[in-house]
Scaffold this active site. Structure first.
Site, mmCIF file in Angstrom:
data_model
loop_
_atom_site.group_PDB
_atom_site.id
_atom_site.type_symbol
_atom_site.label_atom_id
_atom_site.label_comp_id
_atom_site.label_asym_id
_atom_site.label_seq_id
_atom_site.Cartn_x
_atom_site.Cartn_y
_atom_site.Cartn_z
ATOM 1 N N THR A 275 37.386 41.767 40.989
ATOM 2 C CA THR A 275 35.960 42.184 41.620
ATOM 3 C C THR A 275 34.993 41.162 41.026
ATOM 4 O O THR A 275 35.162 40.817 39.778
ATOM 5 C CB THR A 275 35.567 43.539 41.414
ATOM 6 O OG1 THR A 275 36.567 44.340 42.055
ATOM 7 C CG2 THR A 275 34.405 43.700 42.308
ATOM 8 N N PHE A 277 31.180 40.493 40.719
ATOM 9 C CA PHE A 277 29.828 41.244 40.484
ATOM 10 C C PHE A 277 28.620 40.288 40.471
ATOM 11 O O PHE A 277 28.767 39.029 39.845
ATOM 12 C CB PHE A 277 29.980 42.004 39.099
ATOM 13 C CG PHE A 277 30.917 43.125 39.317
ATOM 14 C CD1 PHE A 277 30.550 44.382 39.594
ATOM 15 C CD2 PHE A 277 32.096 42.927 38.951
ATOM 16 C CE1 PHE A 277 31.414 45.395 39.650
ATOM 17 C CE2 PHE A 277 33.109 43.970 38.901
ATOM 18 C CZ PHE A 277 32.888 45.108 39.090
#
Ligand code: PEP
Ligand code: MN
Length: 672
Positions: A275, A277
């Site tokens: 992921t 960010f």
């Protein structure tokens, strides 16, 4: 003889504690030196904070040192990547003088992946205070109210795609992207102490995490699955319930925080799950221009034909690489779209500034959301180093290529020394000792591939082979387990410290296969699939290029040229037998090709005696002959039960056969 007394466990633990203290002390010493280095660099703008060449050398050195000391080289270099990354961030933070205690908002419960990302990002600052918000909007509110100095928000996941709600928030006035962080998502099954998998009757997690673990969950008979607000929240519920039949899927940080234990690691369908960010602030920050940067923009266009193309043309004209283009419906105007663009380079760079200006001239609106440093180490493989142009090295002259005029090619020896292809610490080519790569023809299931990995490692093999996408002569034959097989193979390889090589059949799959495989195999039947060759040429993943069964040596080298021309120089050639009038063997192993190819090209050449022989009892002799002819390694098929193999059983060695072969050719491990 008296038996040696067993050492006392508590003494051993004391010794371990002492070693750990020395490790931490060594890290502290290193950090002090990094501080001094940062001070020296601060006085000289010409010195880069991040020096990829130096890092590369350092990692190679560490790996060699580790291996000499009997520590797994892959493990050591992974650890050092983290240490290097920390020191680059540490220097960058020093540079900005950002030493005050920052208040950092994230969405979710403590222990969620956003929290981990925030902790990781701000680790070099030290003393940051983290506050969990209920929603993404609440995290942004905290920033806008001045209750937080930074917000850390997820924007995209390599499996699930963009996180829509966050994109919409980024356009709010007064927000600036000041950094990014990429975190590997490693879902684990967590439960109370002592709970076994068989005790679990309920599993809770965020719906997206549940979806990412669907294969694992499908294998749990009669277990109830509950959707919760977030992964860490699910873990907190399990801890609070005291219920020994409940479990949660979350990251390891959540286990530590809520006093749960990991009862199973790596429960996600895909092992490579990251992921990204963004770190957002209310003010832009001044960053050190010597770090590689990214710039994020949001653009809208009018409804005229080619409007978006004209905007993008401004970046193309400046030769800038876009790393992202995302479109989202405008939150304020129905049927209008906003385009989110990330490009490589910072606004301090004149070329970037000018092209952004030119793009703004073509757009209805354009806003720079932020320009911020990126940290190259430790980002997922697919996202590392920007794609280089074709190698700058001038092509040599002679003819690897087709029958016509002799052209200059990159594959040609041209007086160059041997290329060494390095794969997770395994070096193929040059004067390095020959390598043994082995494994089943096809990945058939968890047990089979784990047993194979173990046997390969024990025999002295350094890489695991196995087909997940199988090119079969008949459409009714076993076609391979696809990505599911690849995930199993990846896991088996990691469990036994072996990088993996697997065939990719379709250009469409190249990127996804490259995320899990260490080496992409181009099979004999695809040696002249030029679209496939171009696609693997775009990656920086090593390629094993098999010789086509009716391909001349020149055609084989020309196929390698396709990959090199794309900028991927990590090619290993593999002779696997060709079609001749002889039918006694499956193919005729052309060992003269090894001799000729080694003269004509600098690339490493290995041999696959299995597909040449077609029968296992002929494999060892051909393997020996291949090494005598100068091959840089062998790739052989081995199976726990060859007679039941779903493909190429007759030519597959048993595990005993594999160990005997390794012994015979001198590649077996030296007994301790
Ligand atoms: C294989 O490696 O299993 C394979 C299909 O090989 P080739 O492409 O050489 O036939
Ligand atoms: Mn095979």
């Amino acid at each position: 003889m008296l038996p040696t007394p067993m050492p006392d466990l508590s003494d051993l633990r004391d010794d371990l504690d002492a070693v750990d203290r020395r490790l931490v002390q060594a890290l502290a010493d290193r950090q002090r030196l990094v501080t001094d280095v940062a001070a020296v660099k601060a006085g000289d703008d010409a010195l880069p904070i991040q020096d990829p060449d130096r890092e590369h050398d350092l990692l190679a050195r560490v790996q060699a040192l580790a291996e000499d000391a009997g520590v797994d080289g892959y493990f050591a270099s992974t650890l050092f990547r983290q240490i290097l990354r920390h020191s680059v961030q540490f220097q960058a933070v020093r540079q900005r003088g950002e030493a005050e205690a920052l208040r950092v908002a994230y969405q979710g419960d403590p222990g969620c992946y956003s929290h981990s990302a925030a902790r990781r990002h701000f680790a070099p600052v030290g003393g940051a205070a983290f506050q969990g918000a209920r929603t993404f909007g609440a995290a942004i509110d905290a920033l806008q109210r001045g209750d937080a100095d930074r917000a850390v928000l997820p924007v995209e996941n390599t499996t699930a795609g963009p996180i829509a709600g966050v994109y919409d928030l980024l356009t709010e006035p007064g927000l600036h992207i000041v950094g990014e962080e990429v975190v590997k998502v490693e879902h684990c099954l967590l439960a109370l102490d002592g709970v076994r998998l068989a005790d679990v009757a309920r599993v809770g997690s965020h719906p997206q995490a549940l979806a990412q673990c669907s294969l694992f969950l499908a294998g749990l008979d009669g277990v109830r699955v509950d959707a919760e607000d977030d992964t860490a929240g699910a873990a907190r519920l399990v801890a609070a319930s005291g219920d020994r039949t409940r479990a949660a899927i979350a990251g390891e940080d959540a286990a530590a925080l809520y006093g749960l234990q990991v009862i199973k690691r790596h429960v996600a369908n895909r092992k490579e799950n990251y992921t990204r960010f963004l770190v957002v602030a209310a003010e832009p920050l001044a960053h050190d221009a010597r770090l590689p940067h990214k710039t994020s923009l949001v653009v809208s266009t009018d409804h005229s034909g080619g409007a978006l193309v004209r905007v993008l043309g401004a970046f193309d004209a400046a030769g800038l690489n876009l790393t992202k283009l995302e479109s989202r419906p405008s939150p304020t105007a129905p049927f209008e779209f906003l385009f989110y663009i990330d490009l490589e380079g910072g606004m301090h760079d004149e070329r970037v500034r000018q092209s952004v200006g030119a793009a703004a001239g073509q757009a209805a609106s354009l806003r720079v959301l932020g320009s911020y440093p990126i940290f190259r180490a430790e980002t997922p493989r697919a996202a590392v180093a920007p794609r280089a142009a074709a190698p700058a090295r001038p092509p040599a002259t002679t003819g690897a290529a087709s029958a016509g005029a002799r052209r200059a090619t990159l594959v040609d020896r041209g007086g160059r020394p041997d290329t060494v292809v390095e794969v997770a610490g395994v070096r193929i080519g040059g004067d390095h000792p020959p390598v043994l790569i082995a494994g089943p023809c096809s990945v058939e299931g968890r047990e089979q591939i784990f047993a194979s990995a173990k046997a390969v490692r024990q025999a002295g093999g350094v890489m695991l082979r196995g087909g997940c996408f199988k090119p079969r002569t008949l459409p009714y034959d076993f076609q391979g387990l696809g990505f599911e097989g690849l995930a199993l193979m990846h896991e088996a390889g990691r469990a036994h410290g072996l990088p993996i090589v697997t065939e990719v059949l379709h250009p469409r799959d190249v990127e996804a296969v490259a995320r899990e495989a260490d080496v992409l195999q181009i099979g004999a039947r695809n040696m002249q699939n030029f679209e496939l060759l171009k696609e693997v040429g775009k990656t920086r993943t090593a390629v094993l290029l098999k010789r086509g069964m009716s391909a001349s040596i020149a055609e084989w080298l020309a196929a390698a040229e396709y990959v090199l021309a794309g900028g991927n120089e990590r090619v290993v050639l593999c002779e696997r037998g060709i079609r001749t009038f002889e039918t006694a063997t499956r193919n005729t192993l052309d060992l003269s090709a090894v001799v000729v190819a080694r003269e004509r090209t600098h690339l490493p050449v290995i041999v696959d005696p299995s597909h040449a022989a077609g029968l296992r009892r002929w494999v060892p002799a051909l393997a020996k002959a291949a090494l005598a002819a100068g091959a840089h390694g062998l790739i052989v098929e081995a199976h726990p039960d060859p007679d039941r193999a779903l493909s190429d059983g007759p030519q597959s060695l048993t595990f005993d056969g594999l160990a005997a072969l390794a012994e015979e050719v001198g590649l077996a491990p030296v007994p301790a």
